[in-house]
Scaffold this motif. Structure first.
Motif, PDB file in Angstrom:
ATOM      1  N   GLU A  37       0.856  -1.192   0.000  1.00  0.00           N
ATOM      2  CA  GLU A  37       0.000   0.000   0.000  1.00  0.00           C
ATOM      3  C   GLU A  37       0.886   1.234   0.000  1.00  0.00           C
ATOM      4  O   GLU A  37       1.522   1.539   1.014  1.00  0.00           O
ATOM      5  N   ARG A  40      -1.414   7.132   0.324  1.00  0.00           N
ATOM      6  CA  ARG A  40      -2.589   7.716  -0.336  1.00  0.00           C
ATOM      7  C   ARG A  40      -3.549   8.199   0.746  1.00  0.00           C
ATOM      8  O   ARG A  40      -3.503   7.712   1.879  1.00  0.00           O
ATOM      9  N   LEU A  46     -11.472   2.038  -1.520  1.00  0.00           N
ATOM     10  CA  LEU A  46     -11.129   1.122  -2.610  1.00  0.00           C
ATOM     11  C   LEU A  46     -12.035  -0.102  -2.568  1.00  0.00           C
ATOM     12  O   LEU A  46     -12.229  -0.710  -1.514  1.00  0.00           O
ATOM     13  N   HIS A  72      -8.003   9.276 -10.286  1.00  0.00           N
ATOM     14  CA  HIS A  72      -7.484   8.152  -9.498  1.00  0.00           C
ATOM     15  C   HIS A  72      -6.364   7.430 -10.243  1.00  0.00           C
ATOM     16  O   HIS A  72      -5.343   7.060  -9.649  1.00  0.00           O
ATOM     17  N   ASN A  76      -2.451   7.233  -8.912  1.00  0.00           N
ATOM     18  CA  ASN A  76      -1.730   5.959  -8.829  1.00  0.00           C
ATOM     19  C   ASN A  76      -0.469   5.985  -9.682  1.00  0.00           C
ATOM     20  O   ASN A  76       0.555   5.403  -9.312  1.00  0.00           O
ATOM     21  N   ASN A  79       2.591   7.333  -7.972  1.00  0.00           N
ATOM     22  CA  ASN A  79       3.222   6.333  -7.098  1.00  0.00           C
ATOM     23  C   ASN A  79       3.992   5.282  -7.891  1.00  0.00           C
ATOM     24  O   ASN A  79       5.089   4.879  -7.512  1.00  0.00           O
ATOM     25  N   LEU A  80       3.410   4.832  -8.999  1.00  0.00           N
ATOM     26  CA  LEU A  80       4.093   3.739  -9.738  1.00  0.00           C
ATOM     27  C   LEU A  80       5.363   4.262 -10.426  1.00  0.00           C
ATOM     28  O   LEU A  80       6.356   3.534 -10.524  1.00  0.00           O
ATOM     29  N   ASN A 131      -8.193  -0.667  -7.143  1.00  0.00           N
ATOM     30  CA  ASN A 131      -6.746  -0.630  -6.928  1.00  0.00           C
ATOM     31  C   ASN A 131      -5.985  -1.472  -7.950  1.00  0.00           C
ATOM     32  O   ASN A 131      -4.870  -1.904  -7.680  1.00  0.00           O
ATOM     33  N   TRP A 134      -2.260  -0.352  -8.990  1.00  0.00           N
ATOM     34  CA  TRP A 134      -1.223  -0.594  -7.990  1.00  0.00           C
ATOM     35  C   TRP A 134      -1.020  -2.085  -7.753  1.00  0.00           C
ATOM     36  O   TRP A 134       0.094  -2.533  -7.508  1.00  0.00           O
ATOM     37  N   THR A 137       1.374  -3.220 -10.150  1.00  0.00           N
ATOM     38  CA  THR A 137       2.676  -2.656  -9.797  1.00  0.00           C
ATOM     39  C   THR A 137       3.334  -3.500  -8.709  1.00  0.00           C
ATOM     40  O   THR A 137       4.523  -3.831  -8.778  1.00  0.00           O
TER      41      THR A 137
END
Length: 252
Positions: A37, A40, A46, A72, A76, A79-80, A131, A134, A137
């Motif tokens: 996680e 966020r 989610l 959204h 994400n 982050n990735l 989600n 992610w 990912t």
């Protein structure tokens, strides 16, 4: 891991400044953590993709829900992109510059959509989300070759396919600003998929692998579900998909 949106954007801006001033550290870390996680905010809640309510675009709520789903994805994607920098520590310097650049553009996209959502009377977090981006990912954190194939070249490449129809939908309801934003996203996402393609090919070359055959192999063994069209062949070609890959996509 920063959960506060505004602080996250500020920290990303600081990272980009460090890069531009050549103060970015390339010292290897002793431990690289798996991140189930990333940071966020508490909302959106989610849920499973099948539990997301379907809303009609013609309604105000449906219009906002569409923009929220795009916000959204872009959040994400920040982050990735940062995970691609953090996790894979044996890549050339240009790789890190590429993915920091992607993170910066995804942040710009997210903030544009967030502003547009506010104009529509909503905030990021007002609707549930899933989600899936992610999750993939996380599942590809063991191998940069698999990550480049599945995240930018498969999941993010779907954005090249679905964005033109979304532009037409927003145009049909008179959302001129939404159309402008999605045109910027489409242009930039071609570049992001191309970054994934470039480093996927680099890794194939390092390992003496045939890129086309390896891409097919990874899709077959790692991708959840079927890879279905319609595909935006022109945008995918601009993003570096080879003639063999385009011909293969046309058979699916």
């Amino acid at each position: 891991m920063e959960p506060d949106i505004d602080r996250k954007m500020q920290q990303l801006s600081e990272l980009l400044n460090l890069w531009s001033e050549q103060q970015f550290s390339f010292d290897k870390l002793d431990v690289i953590h798996r991140i189930a996680e990333p940071g966020r905010p508490e909302k959106p809640i989610l849920v499973s993709p099948k539990d997301l309510p379907r809303r009609r675009l013609g309604s105000e709520e449906g219009h906002a829900a569409l923009m929220h789903s795009i916000a959204h994805i872009e959040f994400n994607a920040i982050n990735l992109a940062l995970d691609a920098v953090y996790r894979f520590q044996d890549m050339p310097e240009r790789y890190y510059g590429d993915w920091l650049g992607v993170a910066g553009e995804e942040s710009f996209h997210f903030q544009m959509i967030r502003e547009h959502l506010a104009h529509l009377g909503y905030e990021y977090g007002d609707f549930p989300a899933h989600n899936g981006l992610w999750q993939t990912t996380y599942e590809t954190d063991h191998d940069p070759l698999v990550r480049m194939a599945l995240v930018p070249r498969t999941l993010e490449a779907r954005g090249l396919d679905v964005t033109p129809p979304m532009i037409n939908k927003l145009r049909s309801i008179g959302d001129k600003r939404g159309v402008e934003i999605l045109k910027i996203l489409l242009r930039d996402e071609i570049g992001h998929v191309e970054v994934g393609t470039r480093w996927f090919r680099y890794l194939c070359e390092q390992q003496n692998l045939n890129p086309f055959q390896q891409f097919q192999h990874i899709i077959e063994h790692y991708y959840h579900g079927d890879l279905n069209g319609p595909f935006n062949y022109e945008a995918r070609q601009q993003a570096g998909f080879s003639d063999d890959e385009i011909a293969w996509l046309k058979t699916l």
